[in-house]
Design a protein around this motif. Structure first.
Motif, short mmCIF file in Angstrom:
data_model
loop_
_atom_site.label_atom_id
_atom_site.label_comp_id
_atom_site.label_asym_id
_atom_site.label_seq_id
_atom_site.Cartn_x
_atom_site.Cartn_y
_atom_site.Cartn_z
N VAL A 181 0.36 31.90 -0.21
CA VAL A 181 -0.82 31.12 0.19
C VAL A 181 -1.19 31.54 1.61
CG1 VAL A 181 -1.74 28.81 0.59
CG2 VAL A 181 -0.12 29.20 -1.29
N LYS A 182 -2.45 31.95 1.80
CA LYS A 182 -2.86 32.50 3.08
C LYS A 182 -4.20 31.95 3.53
CE LYS A 182 0.55 35.53 3.54
NZ LYS A 182 1.54 35.40 4.63
N PHE A 183 -4.30 31.61 4.82
CA PHE A 183 -5.58 31.33 5.43
C PHE A 183 -6.26 32.64 5.79
CE2 PHE A 183 -4.01 27.02 6.32
CZ PHE A 183 -5.16 26.28 6.09
N ASN A 184 -7.60 32.60 5.89
CA ASN A 184 -8.35 33.75 6.35
C ASN A 184 -9.10 33.36 7.63
OD1 ASN A 184 -9.87 36.02 6.74
ND2 ASN A 184 -11.13 35.81 4.92
N PRO A 185 -8.50 33.63 8.79
CA PRO A 185 -9.12 33.21 10.06
C PRO A 185 -10.16 34.17 10.60
CG PRO A 185 -7.01 34.22 10.50
CD PRO A 185 -7.19 34.26 9.01
N ASN A 186 -10.56 35.19 9.78
CA ASN A 186 -11.48 36.20 10.29
C ASN A 186 -12.80 35.60 10.75
OD1 ASN A 186 -9.71 38.31 9.86
ND2 ASN A 186 -10.41 38.68 7.77
N ALA A 187 -13.24 34.51 10.10
CA ALA A 187 -14.52 33.90 10.49
C ALA A 187 -14.47 33.40 11.93
CB ALA A 187 -14.86 32.75 9.55
N LEU A 188 -13.29 32.99 12.41
CA LEU A 188 -13.16 32.51 13.78
C LEU A 188 -12.95 33.64 14.78
CD1 LEU A 188 -10.86 29.38 13.31
CD2 LEU A 188 -13.33 29.42 13.63
#
Length: 422
Positions: free
Chosen positions: A353-360
Motif C-alpha cells: 500500500v503506497k501513497f503518491n505524494p508527487n502532487a505535493l
C-alpha cells in the motif's frame, strides 16, 4: 465516579486494563487503580496556565487547528494505492477501491482518511472496524467496508499470548470484544507499542498558554480601557478655553486626522494612562506559542501564516520540508498499518500500500517541463518514461503509440553487429 464523558484522550495505556463495570446507558466506572484515573485526579485537564485543555478546546486555537488540518487534509487528498510488487502497477484488488475511492457507504476516501488522521493526531489512536464478506465467485472473504470507531469508546488489550484485542464500549451499551483482524488501528509515536501519544496531551501546557493569551487579548478588548491618556490642568479651565479644546479635539477625530498634535492652553499637560497590547507583550507571547505548536506538529512555521520570510521560490523548499518531515512518518504509519491489518496471507508478500505524494512535490511549470523533457530522453540521454506515463501524471488521456520509450534511449546492439557475440 463516571469518567466516560470527561475522558478526552481515548484508550488507556496499561497493557492490562484496570477493572471496570459497565452500568446501563453507557455509564462506565473506572477503578481507582487505573493510572489514568490517578493522573486525572492529580492534574485534571488543566494546563500550567490554568486553561482547560482537551481536544475541543485545543482545536479552538487557530495555530493548532491550522497545523492538524494541514496534515489531515494532505493525507485525505493524496492518492492511496494498492501496488502489485511483481509488476509495480496498480493492483486489481478489492482493497484498491476501498482505500482509493469508497471505504463505506457514507464517506468518501478523503472524508475517511482525513477523519482517521485527525483522530490519530489529537487522540493518539484511530480505529476502523473491518467488515468482510464472502465472495461466491472467488471464495475469498474480501473487505467491503471500513467503519470508523470513536477512539474514546475503544480500549486495546494485550492478551497473555501477546496478541491484541479491542474492547468496544459505545455509550448506548452493547460492549463487545473485537479481534485484532477486525480492527484497522492507526497510531503514531507510542510509549508502549499499543497506544499512540496524543499531541493535545503532550503539548497541553503550550496549547494552554496559547489559549490563555487569546483569552487575555479578548478580555483586553472587552473590558480594557483604550483611552490613550488624559489632559491635566493646574487649576480650573476657563469656559472659552474649554470650548476651543472641544472643537480642536473634534477636528482631530477619524483616521484621516491621525497623528495631529493638540495645542494646550493655560498650562495643561498630557499624561499617558493605558498600556496597549504590545506593551503587555501579548503579540510576542502569541507568536511564541505558534512556534511551540509548530514544533509539536512538525508543520513549518511559514505554513501557519506567521512568518515574515518572503515566499517566492522558497515555497518549494517549504513544501518539500513539510512532506519529508511532517507527512513522511504518517505515510509509513498508514502504509504499514494497512498492510498489517488489511492484507492477509500471501497477499502481504505480493501487494503493498503506497501513497503518491508527487502532487505535493511538483515544482513550477518550468521545473516540471525540464524534468519531463529529461525523462522522455531530451538531449540524447536514455529515456526512462514514456509519453503516456507523463500524460497520466498530468491527468491526460493516453496517446496512441505513447507507450514506447523514445528513440533517444539506449538501444541494444543489433544481432550481427561488430559487438555481437560469435
Amino acid at each position: 465516579m463516571d469518567f466516560s464523558r470527561l475522558w478526552p484522550f481515548g484508550a488507556k495505556p496499561s497493557s492490562q486494563p484496570a477493572p471496570r463495570a459497565d452500568v446501563g446507558d453507557g455509564c462506565v466506572f473506572y477503578s481507582l487503580n487505573d493510572p489514568l484515573v490517578a493522573e486525572f485526579l492529580r492534574d485534571g485537564f488543566e494546563a500550567a496556565s490554568g486553561a482547560t485543555v482537551n481536544t475541543e478546546t485545543a482545536l479552538r486555537n487557530p495555530a493548532m487547528f491550522r497545523a492538524v488540518s494541514l496534515i489531515s487534509y494532505a493525507i485525505g487528498m493524496l492518492p492511496l494505492h494498492v501496488i502489485d510488487e511483481e509488476t509495480k502497477e496498480k493492483a486489481d484488488h478489492p482493497l484498491f477501491r476501498i482505500l482509493h475511492r469508497e471505504p463505506n457507504n457514507w464517506q468518501t476516501a478523503f472524508d475517511f482518511r482525513s477523519l482517521m488522521q485527525l483522530r490519530a493526531l489529537v487522540k493518539g489512536n484511530a480505529y476502523a472496524l473491518i467488515i468482510r464478506s464472502r465472495q461466491l465467485r472467488t471464495g475469498r472473504d474480501d473487505i467491503v467496508r471500513l467503519v470508523p470507531l470513536n477512539p474514546d469508546w475503544v480500549t486495546p488489550i494485550q492478551n497473555d499470548d501477546w496478541s491484541l484485542s479491542y474492547k468496544y464500549s459505545p455509550p448506548k451499551g452493547g460492549a463487545r470484544v473485537l479481534r485484532a483482524d477486525e480492527v484497522f488501528h492507526l497510531r503514531g509515536l507510542s510509549l508502549d507499542g499499543i497506544n499512540g501519544l496524543s499531541l493535545v496531551k503532550q503539548a497541553r501546557d503550550a496549547i494552554g498558554l496559547a489559549l490563555s493569551a487569546e483569552l487575555a487579548a479578548g478580555r483586553l478588548f472587552r473590558n480594557g480601557s483604550f483611552i490613550g491618556g488624559a489632559l491635566t490642568h493646574p487649576g480650573k479651565l476657563s469656559d472659552p478655553a474649554f470650548e476651543r479644546l472641544k472643537a480642536s479635539l473634534a477636528e482631530k477625530e477619524g483616521a484621516a486626522n491621525a497623528g495631529k498634535n493638540l495645542i494646550l492652553e493655560e498650562g495643561m499637560k498630557w499624561e499617558n494612562l493605558a498600556n496597549n497590547a504590545k506593551d503587555a507583550q501579548l503579540t510576542e507571547l502569541r507568536r511564541m506559542q505558534v512556534e511551540e505548536i509548530a514544533r509539536v506538529t512538525g508543520v513549518p512555521r511559514p505554513l501557519l501564516m506567521v512568518d515574515e520570510t518572503s515566499w517566492g521560490s522558497g515555497i518549494q523548499a517549504l513544501g518539500q520540508f513539510f512532506v519529508q518531515y511532517a507527512l513522511g512518518p504518517w505515510f509509513e504509519a498508514w502504509q504499514q498499518a494497512a498492510e498489517r491489518s488489511l492484507l492477509v496471507g500471501t497477499e502481504k508478500d505480493r501487494f503493498s500500500v503506497k501513497f503518491n505524494p508527487n502532487a505535493l512535490l511538483r515544482g513550477s511549470t518550468k521545473d516540471q517541463g525540464d524534468f519531463f523533457a529529461k525523462a522522455l530522453g531530451a538531449g540524447g540521454q536514455p529515456a526512462w518514461m514514456t509519453q503516456n506515463e507523463v500524460r497520466r501524471l498530468n491527468d491526460m488521456p493516453d496517446k496512441e503509440g505513447g507507450d514506447v520509450l523514445s528513440q533517444g534511449s539506449a538501444q541494444p546492439t543489433p544481432q550481427g553487429g561488430e559487438d555481437a557475440p560469435e
